[in-house]
Design a protein around this motif. Structure first.
Motif, PDB file in Angstrom:
ATOM      1  N   CYS A 134     -38.279 -37.132  80.461  1.00 25.53           N
ATOM      2  CA  CYS A 134     -37.884 -38.499  80.178  1.00 25.53           C
ATOM      3  C   CYS A 134     -37.423 -39.108  81.495  1.00 25.53           C
ATOM      4  O   CYS A 134     -37.196 -38.378  82.469  1.00 25.53           O
ATOM      5  CB  CYS A 134     -36.771 -38.574  79.125  1.00 25.53           C
TER       6      CYS A 134
ATOM      7  N   VAL B 135     -33.297 -41.673  73.360  1.00 24.18           N
ATOM      8  CA  VAL B 135     -33.755 -40.514  74.136  1.00 24.18           C
ATOM      9  C   VAL B 135     -32.740 -39.385  74.055  1.00 24.18           C
ATOM     10  O   VAL B 135     -33.102 -38.209  73.914  1.00 24.18           O
ATOM     11  CB  VAL B 135     -34.019 -40.919  75.600  1.00 24.18           C
TER      12      VAL B 135
ATOM     13  N   ALA C 273     -40.808 -40.309  75.942  1.00 26.26           N
ATOM     14  CA  ALA C 273     -40.747 -38.930  76.428  1.00 26.26           C
ATOM     15  C   ALA C 273     -42.170 -38.412  76.563  1.00 26.26           C
ATOM     16  O   ALA C 273     -43.069 -38.838  75.831  1.00 26.26           O
ATOM     17  CB  ALA C 273     -39.937 -38.041  75.482  1.00 26.26           C
TER      18      ALA C 273
END
Length: 304
Positions: free
Chosen positions: A266, A276, A140
């Motif tokens: 992301c 994530v 990220a």
């Protein structure tokens, strides 16, 4: 394919019986018999000696057995690893940021929920962080640049008004409010070209009909704060990034205050992966900011 055949061989050898092996593998007896025959015909070998009620390993079967056992153990280890990774019992979360200020509360929430996951935060400029994201070197990226790219999933972390930061003896330190145009009389401490903070400052000065005053370029927020502590000038920075320090006086703008938006990115294709997705679920707004919200960027990629 070979994995299924070796698994069947291993279970038959371990049980000494095709019937019992079929029961353990939860397949039919003809399926087990067919797999053993296929493996033997594939390599032109005999793996078992068939007897009335059981099967015994041939010399080739005896030699193959420890290798098959190793493969089964490796498969078991791989299954264990994947199950634990899927449950976030181990792994690494890599975050890239132009500054850590707006993501740390979310990182703390993630750490509390998933203590076994190791977390690393890499600091760099927006271009470096987005490139690292595309290359899977980070999971990220936090940036103040609003990028419209359908490869990226974007979440707004904060919309932070910028403030003037000065030393306590600075002429503007006792003011409750200042106008953007008054910056023209200051010596400013600014970031390098390409910094969103600098771009927002310059845009606000233009909107107020003022040009960029005399200034000193300093390459980090921390170094700018240290320069203010030595009364080397004033700086404009997001309110959430100003350290609590009696040597740093915050003066809000009366009007036309520039606003910095901070985003978490992301890869679109990874947003639903366990790691994530867990980070996105743990996003916490900085103190005084609105709740982070997802955005759907238009399909017009601008980065290569």
């Amino acid at each position: 394919m070979l994995g299924d055949l070796l698994m069947t061989f291993y279970e038959v050898a371990r049980q000494g019986s095709i019937t019992t092996a079929a029961r353990q593998l939860r397949v039919s007896q003809p399926t087990v018999t067919g797999r053993i025959r296929q493996l033997e015909e594939l390599y032109g070998v005999e793996l078992f000696h068939r007897r009335a009620s059981r099967v015994d390993l041939s010399d080739v079967g005896v030699a193959l057995m420890p290798l098959a056992e190793q493969i089964m153990q490796q498969e078991s280890n791989a299954d264990f690893l994947l199950r634990n990774a899927g449950n976030l019992r181990f792994g690494n979360l890599r975050i890239g940021a132009t500054g850590p200020y707006y993501i740390l509360r979310s990182v703390a929430a993630f750490r509390q929920r998933y203590p076994a996951i190791e977390i690393s935060i890499e600091i760099g400029n927006s271009k470096q962080m987005i490139e690292a994201l595309y290359e899977y070197r980070i999971d990220a990226a936090v940036s103040s640049h609003a990028l419209d790219d359908d490869r990226l999933h974007r979440v707004t972390l904060a919309a932070d008004p910028m403030v003037l930061v000065v030393h306590p003896v600075h002429p503007l330190a006792r003011r409750s409010r200042v106008e953007v145009a008054e910056l023209a009389a200051c010596h400013l401490l600014v970031r390098e070209q390409g910094s969103m903070t600098r771009e927002a400052t310059e845009a606000s000065l233009r909107a107020a009909g003022a040009g960029m005053p005399p200034h000193t370029v300093i390459g980090s927020r921390e170094a700018i704060c240290e320069a203010i502590r030595h009364n080397l000038g004033a700086s404009v920075m997001p309110a959430g990034e100003v350290p609590r320090d009696p040597a740093l006086v915050v003066v809000p703008f009366a009007s036309q205050a520039p606003v910095i938006h901070e985003y978490l990115y992301c890869l679109t294709g990874r947003r639903h992966t366990r790691l994530v997705g867990a980070l996105l679920d743990c996003l916490v707004a900085p103190a005084g900011a609105a709740v982070p919200h997802c955005e759907a960027p238009p399909p017009a990629p601008i980065l290569n």
